[in-house]
Design a protein around this motif. Sequence first.
Motif, PDB file in Angstrom:
ATOM      1  N   LYS A  51       0.835  -1.200   0.000  1.00 53.91           N
ATOM      2  CA  LYS A  51       0.000   0.000   0.000  1.00 53.91           C
ATOM      3  C   LYS A  51       0.869   1.248   0.000  1.00 53.91           C
ATOM      4  N   MET A  52       0.388   2.289  -0.661  1.00 56.75           N
ATOM      5  CA  MET A  52       1.070   3.575  -0.626  1.00 56.75           C
ATOM      6  C   MET A  52       0.756   4.249   0.707  1.00 56.75           C
ATOM      7  N   VAL A  53       1.797   4.790   1.342  1.00 52.46           N
ATOM      8  CA  VAL A  53       1.625   5.421   2.648  1.00 52.46           C
ATOM      9  C   VAL A  53       2.123   6.860   2.627  1.00 52.46           C
ATOM     10  N   LYS A  54       1.625   7.611   3.583  1.00 53.77           N
ATOM     11  CA  LYS A  54       2.098   8.969   3.804  1.00 53.77           C
ATOM     12  C   LYS A  54       2.770   8.975   5.168  1.00 53.77           C
ATOM     13  N   LEU A  55       4.047   9.357   5.196  1.00 53.32           N
ATOM     14  CA  LEU A  55       4.792   9.416   6.448  1.00 53.32           C
ATOM     15  C   LEU A  55       5.029  10.861   6.836  1.00 53.32           C
ATOM     16  N   CYS A  56       4.886  11.146   8.101  1.00 53.10           N
ATOM     17  CA  CYS A  56       5.310  12.431   8.644  1.00 53.10           C
ATOM     18  C   CYS A  56       6.655  12.166   9.285  1.00 53.10           C
ATOM     19  N   LEU A  57       7.708  12.738   8.703  1.00 48.98           N
ATOM     20  CA  LEU A  57       9.070  12.503   9.176  1.00 48.98           C
ATOM     21  C   LEU A  57       9.584  13.714   9.935  1.00 48.98           C
ATOM     22  N   LEU A  58      10.477  13.450  10.865  1.00 47.44           N
ATOM     23  CA  LEU A  58      11.122  14.511  11.636  1.00 47.44           C
ATOM     24  C   LEU A  58      12.568  14.644  11.180  1.00 47.44           C
ATOM     25  N   ASP A  59      12.978  15.878  10.890  1.00 47.60           N
ATOM     26  CA  ASP A  59      14.382  16.104  10.534  1.00 47.60           C
ATOM     27  C   ASP A  59      15.187  16.316  11.813  1.00 47.60           C
ATOM     28  N   PRO A  60      16.511  16.495  11.727  1.00 42.76           N
ATOM     29  CA  PRO A  60      17.326  16.667  12.940  1.00 42.76           C
ATOM     30  C   PRO A  60      16.915  17.843  13.823  1.00 42.76           C
ATOM     31  N   ASN A  62      13.834  18.576  14.406  1.00 37.84           N
ATOM     32  CA  ASN A  62      12.465  18.219  14.789  1.00 37.84           C
ATOM     33  C   ASN A  62      11.407  18.968  14.002  1.00 37.84           C
ATOM     34  N   ASP A  63      11.746  19.439  12.815  1.00 35.75           N
ATOM     35  CA  ASP A  63      10.746  19.985  11.903  1.00 35.75           C
ATOM     36  C   ASP A  63      10.127  18.816  11.151  1.00 35.75           C
ATOM     37  N   GLU A  64       8.862  18.954  10.819  1.00 41.09           N
ATOM     38  CA  GLU A  64       8.136  17.869  10.167  1.00 41.09           C
ATOM     39  C   GLU A  64       8.011  18.101   8.667  1.00 41.09           C
ATOM     40  N   PHE A  65       8.005  17.003   7.927  1.00 45.69           N
ATOM     41  CA  PHE A  65       7.678  17.073   6.508  1.00 45.69           C
ATOM     42  C   PHE A  65       7.017  15.769   6.100  1.00 45.69           C
ATOM     43  N   LEU A  66       6.145  15.865   5.111  1.00 48.57           N
ATOM     44  CA  LEU A  66       5.382  14.707   4.650  1.00 48.57           C
ATOM     45  C   LEU A  66       6.007  14.111   3.403  1.00 48.57           C
ATOM     46  N   VAL A  67       6.014  12.784   3.351  1.00 52.09           N
ATOM     47  CA  VAL A  67       6.528  12.057   2.201  1.00 52.09           C
ATOM     48  C   VAL A  67       5.530  10.952   1.891  1.00 52.09           C
ATOM     49  N   THR A  68       5.207  10.787   0.612  1.00 49.54           N
ATOM     50  CA  THR A  68       4.256   9.765   0.194  1.00 49.54           C
ATOM     51  C   THR A  68       4.938   8.809  -0.772  1.00 49.54           C
ATOM     52  N   GLY A  69       4.726   7.512  -0.552  1.00 45.72           N
ATOM     53  CA  GLY A  69       5.312   6.522  -1.449  1.00 45.72           C
ATOM     54  C   GLY A  69       5.121   5.113  -0.913  1.00 45.72           C
ATOM     55  N   TYR A  70       5.920   4.193  -1.476  1.00 46.37           N
ATOM     56  CA  TYR A  70       5.884   2.787  -1.074  1.00 46.37           C
ATOM     57  C   TYR A  70       7.078   2.500  -0.178  1.00 46.37           C
ATOM     58  N   ILE A  71       6.823   1.755   0.888  1.00 47.87           N
ATOM     59  CA  ILE A  71       7.856   1.518   1.889  1.00 47.87           C
ATOM     60  C   ILE A  71       8.303   0.051   1.870  1.00 47.87           C
ATOM     61  N   THR A  72       9.597  -0.162   2.078  1.00 50.88           N
ATOM     62  CA  THR A  72      10.162  -1.505   2.207  1.00 50.88           C
ATOM     63  C   THR A  72      11.091  -1.521   3.410  1.00 50.88           C
ATOM     64  N   ARG A  73      11.278  -2.713   3.969  1.00 45.40           N
ATOM     65  CA  ARG A  73      12.109  -2.861   5.164  1.00 45.40           C
ATOM     66  C   ARG A  73      13.519  -3.310   4.774  1.00 45.40           C
ATOM     67  N   ASN A  74      14.501  -2.810   5.494  1.00 45.30           N
ATOM     68  CA  ASN A  74      15.877  -3.262   5.328  1.00 45.30           C
ATOM     69  C   ASN A  74      15.964  -4.693   5.863  1.00 45.30           C
ATOM     70  N   ARG A  75      16.631  -5.566   5.138  1.00 49.65           N
ATOM     71  CA  ARG A  75      16.691  -6.974   5.543  1.00 49.65           C
ATOM     72  C   ARG A  75      17.527  -7.179   6.802  1.00 49.65           C
ATOM     73  N   LYS A 100       6.969  10.159  12.650  1.00 56.11           N
ATOM     74  CA  LYS A 100       6.018  10.645  13.650  1.00 56.11           C
ATOM     75  C   LYS A 100       4.690   9.906  13.524  1.00 56.11           C
ATOM     76  N   TYR A 101       4.206   9.763  12.303  1.00 53.50           N
ATOM     77  CA  TYR A 101       2.999   8.977  12.094  1.00 53.50           C
ATOM     78  C   TYR A 101       2.938   8.449  10.674  1.00 53.50           C
ATOM     79  N   VAL A 102       2.087   7.428  10.496  1.00 50.96           N
ATOM     80  CA  VAL A 102       1.876   6.764   9.212  1.00 50.96           C
ATOM     81  C   VAL A 102       0.403   6.826   8.886  1.00 50.96           C
ATOM     82  N   ALA A 103       0.093   7.091   7.619  1.00 57.42           N
ATOM     83  CA  ALA A 103      -1.302   7.062   7.167  1.00 57.42           C
ATOM     84  C   ALA A 103      -1.336   6.504   5.753  1.00 57.42           C
ATOM     85  N   LEU A 104      -2.452   5.897   5.393  1.00 55.33           N
ATOM     86  CA  LEU A 104      -2.608   5.466   4.009  1.00 55.33           C
ATOM     87  C   LEU A 104      -2.738   6.672   3.119  1.00 55.33           C
ATOM     88  N   ALA A 105      -2.108   6.623   1.956  1.00 51.60           N
ATOM     89  CA  ALA A 105      -2.155   7.758   1.035  1.00 51.60           C
ATOM     90  C   ALA A 105      -3.383   7.676   0.155  1.00 51.60           C
TER      91      ALA A 105
END
Length: 105
Positions: A51-60, A62-75, A100-105
């Motif tokens: 599923k495509m997700v929208k992530l709210c990420l924190l930079d160093p 602690n400012d927030e920005f949104l990124v939308t895409g497909y996520i995969t885990r490091n093995r 910070k949080y995850v939502a479906l895009a």
Amino acid sequence: MLELKKTTFQQLTHTLQNQFTLAEVKKHSSLRQMPEFQLSFFIDQAIKKHKMVKLCLLDPKNDEFLVTGYITRNRDKKNYFKLDTSSTSISYLVNLKQIKYVALA
């Protein structure tokens, strides 16, 4: 006449200061930090169901920005992810603590 100009300038200055003060407060979203177990659960579901997700990420800073895409885990490391954006073709390497949080895009 000088007093009228002065009060008009003071009103303008006051209005601008209030607008900038509100803009700084809006810099951080009203949504709270999701607990780690919930982030992990939602991310696992998004990976399994592709599923495509929208992530709210924190930079160093602690400012927030949104990124939308497909996520995969490091093995090798379970708390590191790669997010491939759909619109800009940019990949982000993300640590679980940066999310910070995850939502479906």
